[in-house]
Design a protein around this motif. Structure first.
Motif, PDB file in Angstrom:
ATOM      1  N   LEU A 140       0.901  -3.104  -6.241  1.00  0.00           N
ATOM      2  CA  LEU A 140       0.957  -1.774  -5.645  1.00  0.00           C
ATOM      3  C   LEU A 140      -0.469  -1.238  -5.599  1.00  0.00           C
ATOM      4  O   LEU A 140      -1.207  -1.353  -6.587  1.00  0.00           O
ATOM      5  N   ILE A 141      -0.855  -0.664  -4.457  1.00  0.00           N
ATOM      6  CA  ILE A 141      -2.221  -0.191  -4.255  1.00  0.00           C
ATOM      7  C   ILE A 141      -2.166   1.233  -3.723  1.00  0.00           C
ATOM      8  O   ILE A 141      -1.500   1.498  -2.717  1.00  0.00           O
ATOM      9  N   GLN A 142      -2.870   2.134  -4.386  1.00  0.00           N
ATOM     10  CA  GLN A 142      -3.036   3.495  -3.875  1.00  0.00           C
ATOM     11  C   GLN A 142      -4.529   3.765  -3.742  1.00  0.00           C
ATOM     12  O   GLN A 142      -5.252   3.745  -4.741  1.00  0.00           O
ATOM     13  N   GLN A 143      -4.975   3.977  -2.511  1.00  0.00           N
ATOM     14  CA  GLN A 143      -6.375   4.340  -2.310  1.00  0.00           C
ATOM     15  C   GLN A 143      -6.553   5.793  -2.722  1.00  0.00           C
ATOM     16  O   GLN A 143      -5.738   6.656  -2.377  1.00  0.00           O
ATOM     17  N   ARG A 144      -7.629   6.081  -3.460  1.00  0.00           N
ATOM     18  CA  ARG A 144      -7.859   7.413  -4.028  1.00  0.00           C
ATOM     19  C   ARG A 144      -8.889   8.240  -3.272  1.00  0.00           C
ATOM     20  O   ARG A 144      -9.144   9.382  -3.638  1.00  0.00           O
ATOM     21  N   ASN A 145      -9.497   7.669  -2.230  1.00  0.00           N
ATOM     22  CA  ASN A 145     -10.475   8.423  -1.447  1.00  0.00           C
ATOM     23  C   ASN A 145     -10.342   8.037   0.023  1.00  0.00           C
ATOM     24  O   ASN A 145      -9.444   7.287   0.395  1.00  0.00           O
ATOM     25  N   ASP A 146     -11.223   8.550   0.856  1.00  0.00           N
ATOM     26  CA  ASP A 146     -11.165   8.294   2.297  1.00  0.00           C
ATOM     27  C   ASP A 146     -12.158   7.227   2.752  1.00  0.00           C
ATOM     28  O   ASP A 146     -12.479   7.153   3.939  1.00  0.00           O
ATOM     29  N   VAL A 178       0.869  -1.171   0.000  1.00  0.00           N
ATOM     30  CA  VAL A 178       0.000   0.000   0.000  1.00  0.00           C
ATOM     31  C   VAL A 178       0.903   1.218   0.000  1.00  0.00           C
ATOM     32  O   VAL A 178       1.804   1.349   0.849  1.00  0.00           O
ATOM     33  N   VAL A 179       0.681   2.092  -0.983  1.00  0.00           N
ATOM     34  CA  VAL A 179       1.561   3.242  -1.189  1.00  0.00           C
ATOM     35  C   VAL A 179       0.741   4.525  -1.298  1.00  0.00           C
ATOM     36  O   VAL A 179      -0.444   4.496  -1.628  1.00  0.00           O
ATOM     37  N   ARG A 180       1.401   5.627  -1.044  1.00  0.00           N
ATOM     38  CA  ARG A 180       0.740   6.937  -1.177  1.00  0.00           C
ATOM     39  C   ARG A 180       0.870   7.497  -2.594  1.00  0.00           C
ATOM     40  O   ARG A 180       0.053   8.301  -3.012  1.00  0.00           O
ATOM     41  N   ASP A 181       1.886   7.061  -3.329  1.00  0.00           N
ATOM     42  CA  ASP A 181       2.136   7.554  -4.683  1.00  0.00           C
ATOM     43  C   ASP A 181       2.501   6.374  -5.572  1.00  0.00           C
ATOM     44  O   ASP A 181       3.658   5.938  -5.608  1.00  0.00           O
ATOM     45  N   ILE A 182       1.533   5.861  -6.286  1.00  0.00           N
ATOM     46  CA  ILE A 182       1.731   4.656  -7.077  1.00  0.00           C
ATOM     47  C   ILE A 182       2.706   4.877  -8.233  1.00  0.00           C
ATOM     48  O   ILE A 182       3.471   3.985  -8.588  1.00  0.00           O
ATOM     49  N   GLU A 183       2.713   6.072  -8.809  1.00  0.00           N
ATOM     50  CA  GLU A 183       3.642   6.372  -9.900  1.00  0.00           C
ATOM     51  C   GLU A 183       5.083   6.317  -9.396  1.00  0.00           C
ATOM     52  O   GLU A 183       5.959   5.731 -10.043  1.00  0.00           O
ATOM     53  N   ALA A 184       5.332   6.911  -8.230  1.00  0.00           N
ATOM     54  CA  ALA A 184       6.676   6.871  -7.653  1.00  0.00           C
ATOM     55  C   ALA A 184       7.066   5.443  -7.271  1.00  0.00           C
ATOM     56  O   ALA A 184       8.223   5.039  -7.451  1.00  0.00           O
ATOM     57  N   ALA A 185       6.109   4.677  -6.767  1.00  0.00           N
ATOM     58  CA  ALA A 185       6.400   3.289  -6.389  1.00  0.00           C
ATOM     59  C   ALA A 185       6.760   2.460  -7.614  1.00  0.00           C
ATOM     60  O   ALA A 185       7.712   1.678  -7.581  1.00  0.00           O
ATOM     61  N   MET A 186       6.005   2.614  -8.714  1.00  0.00           N
ATOM     62  CA  MET A 186       6.353   1.881  -9.940  1.00  0.00           C
ATOM     63  C   MET A 186       7.743   2.280 -10.414  1.00  0.00           C
ATOM     64  O   MET A 186       8.541   1.414 -10.802  1.00  0.00           O
ATOM     65  N   ALA A 187       8.042   3.580 -10.385  1.00  0.00           N
ATOM     66  CA  ALA A 187       9.363   4.048 -10.824  1.00  0.00           C
ATOM     67  C   ALA A 187      10.465   3.402  -9.989  1.00  0.00           C
ATOM     68  O   ALA A 187      11.506   2.991 -10.524  1.00  0.00           O
ATOM     69  N   HIS A 188      10.270   3.275  -8.688  1.00  0.00           N
ATOM     70  CA  HIS A 188      11.256   2.634  -7.820  1.00  0.00           C
ATOM     71  C   HIS A 188      11.470   1.177  -8.234  1.00  0.00           C
ATOM     72  O   HIS A 188      12.613   0.730  -8.379  1.00  0.00           O
TER      73      HIS A 188
END
Length: 179
Positions: A70-76, A14-24
């Motif tokens: 990789l999972i980024q939740q987009r809402n609360d 679970v990540v806050r920034d999926i684009e950055a996680a994929m790049a890593h």
């Protein structure tokens, strides 16, 4: 291998920034290609027994036979992903086991005392998944959630496609955006 669940087939982050996680994963770990769905459509989703309007993005790749999600939740909306992030964590949140006999595995897990955290369905009945709590906060392994996922339908075929693409990946086209 788990005597209850079988082999671990996926690690879920679970990540806050999926684009950055994929790049890593691409640049540092050289894992890919990534199959990215910006907004996943669930048929239904429940958190702790209550309907929840979850919005999330996911990306999938394989490292050998192990799938990385990789999972980024987009809402609360309430979810175990939100609970994980709200506790100050980011990273490995679950290990997943796959089954072509989902209902039997689901019933066995509940029968063994596992507590359902959230569950849902994507793409029809053969796209069911459930996440189970691993214990109280005093448990040193609490937080590493157990997921079970039905792979008897299209999801299983897609997971196999992702795995096969990783075997021959030459580093080109590292992020493949899906609808």
């Amino acid at each position: 291998m788990s005597r209850l669940f079988g082999p671990i087939r996926q690690n879920g982050y679970v990540v806050r920034d999926i684009e950055a996680a994929m790049a890593h994963w691409i640049d540092v770990l050289k894992v890919g290609p990534w199959f990215y769905i910006d907004r996943v459509k669930t048929d239904w989703f429940r958190h702790r027994g209550q309907d929840s309007a979850l919005e999330l993005s996911i990306a999938l790749a394989n490292s050998g036979d192990l799938q990385i999600e990789l999972i980024q939740q987009r809402n609360d909306a309430p979810s175990m992903y939100k609970e994980f992030l709200d506790s100050g964590r980011e990273g490995l949140q679950h290990v997943a086991f796959w089954s072509t006999d989902y209902q039997s595995l689901y019933d066995r897990a509940l029968g063994q005392g596992y507590r359902l955290g959230h569950e849902g369905q994507i793409g029809g009945e053969q796209g069911r998944f459930a996440y189970f709590d691993t214990g109280a906060p005093a448990n040193p392994h609490a937080g590493t959630v157990i997921e079970i996922s039905d792979i008897s339908g299209n999801k299983g075929r897609f997971f196999e496609y992702v795995r096969e693409r990783s075997r021959t990946w030459d580093g080109s086209d590292p992020i493949r955006r899906l609808r």
